[in-house]
Design an enzyme around this catalytic site. Structure first.
Site, PDB file in Angstrom:
ATOM      1  N   GLY A 267       0.799  -1.212   0.000  1.00 56.45           N
ATOM      2  CA  GLY A 267       0.000   0.000   0.000  1.00 56.45           C
ATOM      3  C   GLY A 267       0.836   1.268   0.000  1.00 56.45           C
ATOM      4  CG  HIS A 268       0.221   6.012   1.271  1.00 52.64           C
ATOM      5  ND1 HIS A 268       0.332   6.728   0.098  1.00 52.64           N
ATOM      6  CD2 HIS A 268       0.458   6.901   2.275  1.00 52.64           C
ATOM      7  CE1 HIS A 268       0.622   7.997   0.375  1.00 52.64           C
ATOM      8  NE2 HIS A 268       0.713   8.121   1.687  1.00 52.64           N
TER       9      HIS A 268
END
Length: 291
Positions: A267-268
């Site tokens: 993810g981020h």
């Protein structure tokens, strides 16, 4: 090659135009070590780079400041939050530290801050490491576009932003898109929330999120800067980022066809799950490009 010893790190403050900037700096084994400036993102701080500093700091000089409105950095009463203002402080911090040559690591908010600084001082930047640091409209997810459209006059806008600044919202930025959330230690998002809950911090983040459109408006300028200066560039990108999608990573290749791209299944906050892989890529990149 990565060194085995954990780096020695110092933690200091530096006064820049009334802002008391907190920063972490590794002390490498040699005085002429390559310099890597680490610019963190929302809603985090320099603590997000602790693992990277431990992994690389014995061989390279890593410098990680907390932006104004984040972490341990303290601002005077009445400070006006904008990305230009944060770039001003970062520029002054670099000058006060006496560093005039570095590779710049940009992540999330660190990208618009870093690209402003790079546009002012291209001679400082010998290379880029881009980790989910967007500079292209195709890298904006629908959720990101909806957030950027918000203005102080938009009905419900403040409530929408405040929902991002809760413990649930902060944790979601770490967990979303991660195959195994158990790989993510709770220390990052709980520490982020501690700082967000300090007096004035949520107001600061709200001001910056309302100002995010000023970054999108400058994407074209930054893309032109990339084409003009063609800095050696390493891109490591979490493909499941809910805000900055992987087409934004690939878009860099339009302006930097020689850039090295690694899209990761995370993810981020890619460092939370892929620290070893990213650290090895950065070490190899620094060894090849620092002259």
């Amino acid at each position: 090659m990565l060194s085995q010893p954990v780096a020695r790190t110092v933690h200091r403050h530096l006064d820049v135009d009334g802002v008391r900037v907190f920063y972490r700096e590794s002390v490498p084994d040699r005085a002429d070590a390559p310099v890597l400036l680490l610019l963190h993102g929302f809603p985090s701080g320099s603590h997000q780079f602790r693992g990277l500093i431990d992994a690389l700091g014995s061989q390279y000089r890593l410098i990680a400041p907390d932006h104004a409105g984040f972490g341990h950095t303290r601002v005077p009463d009445g400070f006006t939050y904008s990305f230009d203002a944060l770039a001003d402080i970062t520029e002054g911090f670099i000058q006060a530290l006496g560093v005039d040559r570095f590779v710049m690591y940009v992540f999330d908010f660190g990208a618009p801050i870093g690209f402003r600084v790079a546009s002012r001082h291209p001679e400082w930047v010998t290379g880029l490491v881009v980790q989910n640091g967007n500079a292209y409209e195709e890298g904006l997810s629908d959720a990101a576009r909806d957030l950027i459209r918000l203005t102080p006059e938009t009905p419900g806008a403040r409530d929408a932003i405040q929902s991002l600044l809760t413990l649930e919202g902060t944790r979601g930025q770490y967990d979303t898109g991660v195959a195994d959330p158990d790989l993510i230690a709770p220390d990052g998002w709980t520490l982020d929330q501690h700082f967000l809950d300090l007096p004035g911090r949520k107001e600061a983040q709200q001001a910056l999120l309302f100002a995010y459109h000023t970054n999108v408006e400058r994407y074209g300028d930054w893309q032109a800067w990339l084409r003009r200066h063609t800095p050696p560039t390493l891109i490591t990108w979490g493909r499941n980022d809910p805000f900055f999608t992987d087409p934004g990573a690939r878009a860099y290749l339009r302006d930097l066809p020689d850039a090295e791209l690694h899209v990761l299944d995370t993810g981020h906050f890619a460092l939370e799950t892929h620290l070893g892989e990213i650290a090895a890529l950065i070490a190899d990149f620094l060894d090849r490009t620092w002259k």
